[in-house]
Write a protein that holds these residues in place. Structure first.
Motif, PDB file in Angstrom:
ATOM      1  N   GLU A  74       0.830  -1.197   0.000  1.00 51.40           N
ATOM      2  CA  GLU A  74       0.000   0.000   0.000  1.00 51.40           C
ATOM      3  C   GLU A  74       0.870   1.254   0.000  1.00 51.40           C
ATOM      4  N   PRO A  75       0.330   2.385  -0.437  1.00 51.70           N
ATOM      5  CA  PRO A  75       1.098   3.636  -0.406  1.00 51.70           C
ATOM      6  C   PRO A  75       1.537   3.973   1.012  1.00 51.70           C
ATOM      7  N   SER A  76       2.630   4.688   1.103  1.00 51.38           N
ATOM      8  CA  SER A  76       3.201   5.075   2.387  1.00 51.38           C
ATOM      9  C   SER A  76       3.286   6.595   2.455  1.00 51.38           C
ATOM     10  N   VAL A  77       2.794   7.180   3.546  1.00 50.15           N
ATOM     11  CA  VAL A  77       2.884   8.624   3.762  1.00 50.15           C
ATOM     12  C   VAL A  77       4.081   8.893   4.652  1.00 50.15           C
ATOM     13  N   GLU A  78       5.095   9.537   4.100  1.00 45.38           N
ATOM     14  CA  GLU A  78       6.327   9.805   4.835  1.00 45.38           C
ATOM     15  C   GLU A  78       7.025  11.013   4.225  1.00 45.38           C
ATOM     16  N   THR A  79       8.079  11.439   4.852  1.00 46.36           N
ATOM     17  CA  THR A  79       8.818  12.617   4.386  1.00 46.36           C
ATOM     18  C   THR A  79      10.104  12.187   3.702  1.00 46.36           C
ATOM     19  N   ILE A  80      10.301  12.676   2.482  1.00 49.64           N
ATOM     20  CA  ILE A  80      11.563  12.493   1.786  1.00 49.64           C
ATOM     21  C   ILE A  80      12.169  13.871   1.534  1.00 49.64           C
ATOM     22  N   SER A  81      13.360  13.902   0.970  1.00 48.16           N
ATOM     23  CA  SER A  81      14.008  15.172   0.647  1.00 48.16           C
ATOM     24  C   SER A  81      14.173  15.292  -0.855  1.00 48.16           C
ATOM     25  N   GLY A  82      14.573  16.478  -1.291  1.00 44.99           N
ATOM     26  CA  GLY A  82      14.807  16.690  -2.717  1.00 44.99           C
ATOM     27  C   GLY A  82      15.867  15.763  -3.275  1.00 44.99           C
ATOM     28  N   GLU A  83      16.775  15.287  -2.419  1.00 43.14           N
ATOM     29  CA  GLU A  83      17.833  14.386  -2.869  1.00 43.14           C
ATOM     30  C   GLU A  83      17.295  13.027  -3.292  1.00 43.14           C
ATOM     31  N   ASN A  84      16.107  12.673  -2.829  1.00 45.08           N
ATOM     32  CA  ASN A  84      15.511  11.390  -3.199  1.00 45.08           C
ATOM     33  C   ASN A  84      14.842  11.419  -4.576  1.00 45.08           C
ATOM     34  N   VAL A  85      14.642  12.603  -5.130  1.00 36.24           N
ATOM     35  CA  VAL A  85      13.883  12.744  -6.371  1.00 36.24           C
ATOM     36  C   VAL A  85      14.816  12.614  -7.570  1.00 36.24           C
ATOM     37  N   LEU A  86      14.470  11.710  -8.482  1.00 33.09           N
ATOM     38  CA  LEU A  86      15.346  11.390  -9.615  1.00 33.09           C
ATOM     39  C   LEU A  86      15.196  12.327 -10.800  1.00 33.09           C
ATOM     40  N   THR A  87      14.045  12.994 -10.930  1.00 37.17           N
ATOM     41  CA  THR A  87      13.775  13.791 -12.128  1.00 37.17           C
ATOM     42  C   THR A  87      12.985  15.040 -11.748  1.00 37.17           C
ATOM     43  N   TRP A  88      12.788  15.904 -12.743  1.00 40.26           N
ATOM     44  CA  TRP A  88      11.812  16.975 -12.557  1.00 40.26           C
ATOM     45  C   TRP A  88      10.433  16.337 -12.409  1.00 40.26           C
ATOM     46  N   PRO A  89       9.568  16.893 -11.591  1.00 38.51           N
ATOM     47  CA  PRO A  89       8.237  16.298 -11.408  1.00 38.51           C
ATOM     48  C   PRO A  89       7.319  16.573 -12.595  1.00 38.51           C
ATOM     49  N   HIS A  90       6.225  15.839 -12.603  1.00 39.36           N
ATOM     50  CA  HIS A  90       5.222  15.936 -13.671  1.00 39.36           C
ATOM     51  C   HIS A  90       3.867  16.269 -13.054  1.00 39.36           C
ATOM     52  N   VAL A  91       3.100  17.115 -13.727  1.00 41.84           N
ATOM     53  CA  VAL A  91       1.768  17.468 -13.258  1.00 41.84           C
ATOM     54  C   VAL A  91       0.793  16.341 -13.588  1.00 41.84           C
ATOM     55  N   VAL A  92       0.193  15.756 -12.546  1.00 42.51           N
ATOM     56  CA  VAL A  92      -0.822  14.721 -12.726  1.00 42.51           C
ATOM     57  C   VAL A  92      -2.188  15.351 -12.928  1.00 42.51           C
ATOM     58  N   LYS A  93      -2.500  16.378 -12.141  1.00 45.25           N
ATOM     59  CA  LYS A  93      -3.811  17.008 -12.219  1.00 45.25           C
ATOM     60  C   LYS A  93      -3.727  18.442 -11.740  1.00 45.25           C
ATOM     61  N   HIS A  94      -4.283  19.353 -12.541  1.00 45.30           N
ATOM     62  CA  HIS A  94      -4.460  20.745 -12.124  1.00 45.30           C
ATOM     63  C   HIS A  94      -5.931  20.952 -11.823  1.00 45.30           C
ATOM     64  N   VAL A  95      -6.249  21.419 -10.637  1.00 42.76           N
ATOM     65  CA  VAL A  95      -7.625  21.636 -10.208  1.00 42.76           C
ATOM     66  C   VAL A  95      -7.891  23.132 -10.110  1.00 42.76           C
ATOM     67  N   ASP A  96      -8.853  23.618 -10.867  1.00 46.18           N
ATOM     68  CA  ASP A  96      -9.344  24.984 -10.753  1.00 46.18           C
ATOM     69  C   ASP A  96     -10.614  24.923  -9.906  1.00 46.18           C
ATOM     70  N   CYS A  97     -10.550  25.431  -8.685  1.00 47.38           N
ATOM     71  CA  CYS A  97     -11.678  25.293  -7.765  1.00 47.38           C
ATOM     72  C   CYS A  97     -12.922  26.052  -8.217  1.00 47.38           C
ATOM     73  N   TYR A  98     -12.777  26.966  -9.162  1.00 53.46           N
ATOM     74  CA  TYR A  98     -13.920  27.718  -9.675  1.00 53.46           C
ATOM     75  C   TYR A  98     -14.704  26.943 -10.732  1.00 53.46           C
ATOM     76  N   THR A  99     -14.073  25.958 -11.361  1.00 57.15           N
ATOM     77  CA  THR A  99     -14.719  25.267 -12.477  1.00 57.15           C
ATOM     78  C   THR A  99     -14.761  23.746 -12.330  1.00 57.15           C
ATOM     79  N   VAL A 100     -13.986  23.156 -11.453  1.00 52.49           N
ATOM     80  CA  VAL A 100     -13.913  21.702 -11.338  1.00 52.49           C
ATOM     81  C   VAL A 100     -15.273  21.124 -10.970  1.00 52.49           C
ATOM     82  N   THR A 101     -15.555  19.919 -11.461  1.00 53.36           N
ATOM     83  CA  THR A 101     -16.810  19.236 -11.167  1.00 53.36           C
ATOM     84  C   THR A 101     -16.542  17.965 -10.364  1.00 53.36           C
ATOM     85  N   VAL A 102     -17.565  17.489  -9.675  1.00 53.52           N
ATOM     86  CA  VAL A 102     -17.442  16.253  -8.912  1.00 53.52           C
ATOM     87  C   VAL A 102     -17.129  15.082  -9.841  1.00 53.52           C
ATOM     88  N   LYS A 103     -17.789  15.040 -10.999  1.00 53.30           N
ATOM     89  CA  LYS A 103     -17.575  13.962 -11.959  1.00 53.30           C
ATOM     90  C   LYS A 103     -16.125  13.902 -12.421  1.00 53.30           C
TER      91      LYS A 103
END
Length: 427
Positions: free
Chosen positions: A264-293
């Motif tokens: 299962e996923p683990s919630v813990e703290t890592i540092s920037g040194e653990n990150v292998l690449t630039w991150p990628h955007v999975v989802k951008h949420v606009d709270c003014y327009t987002v829908t439940v669906k």
């Protein structure tokens, strides 16, 4: 999620044990019968209340314990950022008021002075965000929470002599009554991995029921990120430990240890040194327009290029939220949009460089730690990657059918000519 407490239920669930027979016609308990007259026919738009589940009863009950609120309030990054956001937008509104008052009426400008601002705090918890808003000069604050913590929030309001300006509503956003449009919605709705617990739906319902056109939502935008990580120490601590325990070969335990540590996923703290690449955007949420669906299932494709030679142990997820006005009001894109345009990998943007930029609360590995930490999806076996080696694939996040507050994570990824699938549930 203090100040972002349980106030609503995903489809097919109910708010708490106080609503009977799966439908909710019970008048919510209130601390003060305040609020102005209705300003629009849009207020209190009827929404059919979903039926009750045992999962939701347990969820709301968990937020009745003071310990979870203590943890969130002690998260100074989180709490101070919210307080700064309230103060920042107080000054913004006051400045607009002074700019327009000699030329056009406030009604036509759609920018009431802070003394006329009406706020709804979605998931008020102990009421700290509601009090921040009242201290900033809001005319009235409706503090909504379906958990029993609303009873304590009412006592906190009384202790601070704010009962004439803060109304505590014990119930879901689908069920409570507010007899006027609101100018501001504030909520700390974010769960682990941003969308866990499905509480953003409560903000969407509040927005659609009560927010006036041109109103403000705090936070206004959110971005979920992911990146490959290397974390050999975690693997050594959880798995390699069993290979030699006080000189005894306990390696038969290793398969079970891997399953227990990494299934299962683990919630813990890592540092920037653990990150292998630039991150990628999975989802951008606009709270003014987002829908439940839109939030029921999120899919994103990714392509990373490792910046170093290292064991690839899994993926990390984290998020930012931004406190800015609606695009229709500011006429400018959010910094989340700008980051995606300027960084082809959709990489992580830094916090604002000057006070005029949007305020950002970040849970990134390189930023000060928060109680959200980061969410890790580890592999059972590490994958050795070389510098510049490509890692590509896709991720799908889906509300669990078992319990809509849980999140199913489906990962497909490939690197070095090998393909893999990892499925897990954040529960």
């Amino acid at each position: 999620m203090e100040g972002g407490m349980p106030t609503s239920s995903p489809a097919g669930s109910c708010s708490n044990g106080h609503h009977q027979n799966g439908t909710d016609h019970v008048k919510p308990w209130r601390s003060h019968h305040g609020g102005g007259a209705s300003r629009s026919r849009r207020v209190n738009r009827e929404i059919e209340a979903p039926p009750c589940t045992d999962f939701d009863k347990a969820y709301f009950q968990s937020y009745s314990h003071v310990g979870i609120h203590e943890e969130m309030i002690k998260d100074r990054v989180r709490t101070e950022t919210y307080r700064m956001a309230v103060l920042q937008h107080q000054k913004h509104i006051e400045g607009k008021f002074k700019l327009f008052k000699e030329h056009i009426s406030l009604r036509n400008a759609g920018l009431p002075p802070i003394g006329l601002i009406v706020v709804v705090d979605v998931g008020c918890g102990t009421g700290i965000l509601s009090i921040f808003c009242a201290q900033a000069g809001a005319k009235h604050v409706y503090a909504v929470d379906a958990s029993e913590i609303a009873l304590q929030a009412n006592e906190v309001v009384k202790a601070n002599k704010l009962s004439d300006r803060i109304t505590v509503l014990h119930g879901r956003v689908e069920d409570v009554q507010i007899d006027e449009e609101v100018d501001v919605i504030i909520s700390e709705w974010m769960g682990y991995m941003l969308l866990y617990e499905s509480m953003l739906g409560s903000v969407i319902i509040a927005r659609d029921r009560w927010l006036r056109p041109g109103g403000l939502i705090l936070p206004s935008n959110a971005v979920l990120y992911m990146a490959p990580i290397t974390h050999p120490n975690r693997y050594a601590e959880s798995v390699d430990f069993w290979r030699n325990v006080y000189g005894i070969d306990m390696s038969p335990i290793v398969p079970l240890a891997k399953q227990c540590a990494f299934e299962e996923p683990s919630v813990e703290t890592i540092s920037g040194e653990n990150v292998l690449t630039w991150p990628h955007v999975v989802k951008h949420v606009d709270c003014y327009t987002v829908t439940v669906k839109e939030l029921e299932s999120v899919t994103a494709s990714f392509k990373f290029q490792s910046m170093m030679r290292a064991p690839f142990n899994g993926f990390a997820f984290w998020f930012d939220v931004e406190f800015s006005g609606p695009a229709t009001t500011t006429g400018a894109p959010s910094s989340a949009d700008e980051a995606t345009k300027t960084n082809p990998s959709g990489g992580h943007r830094r916090k604002r460089a000057n006070p005029d930029e949007a305020l950002v609360l970040s849970t990134a590995p390189e930023d000060p730690p928060t109680h959200w930490q980061q969410t890790m999806v580890y592999f059972y076996e590490p994958i050795d990657v070389e510098q510049d080696q490509v890692i590509d694939g896709s991720v799908t996040l889906t509300q669990s059918k078992e319990n809509a507050r849980f999140m199913n994570i489906h990962l497909e990824y490939a690197s070095g000519g090998r393909s893999f699938v990892k499925e897990s549930v954040l529960r």
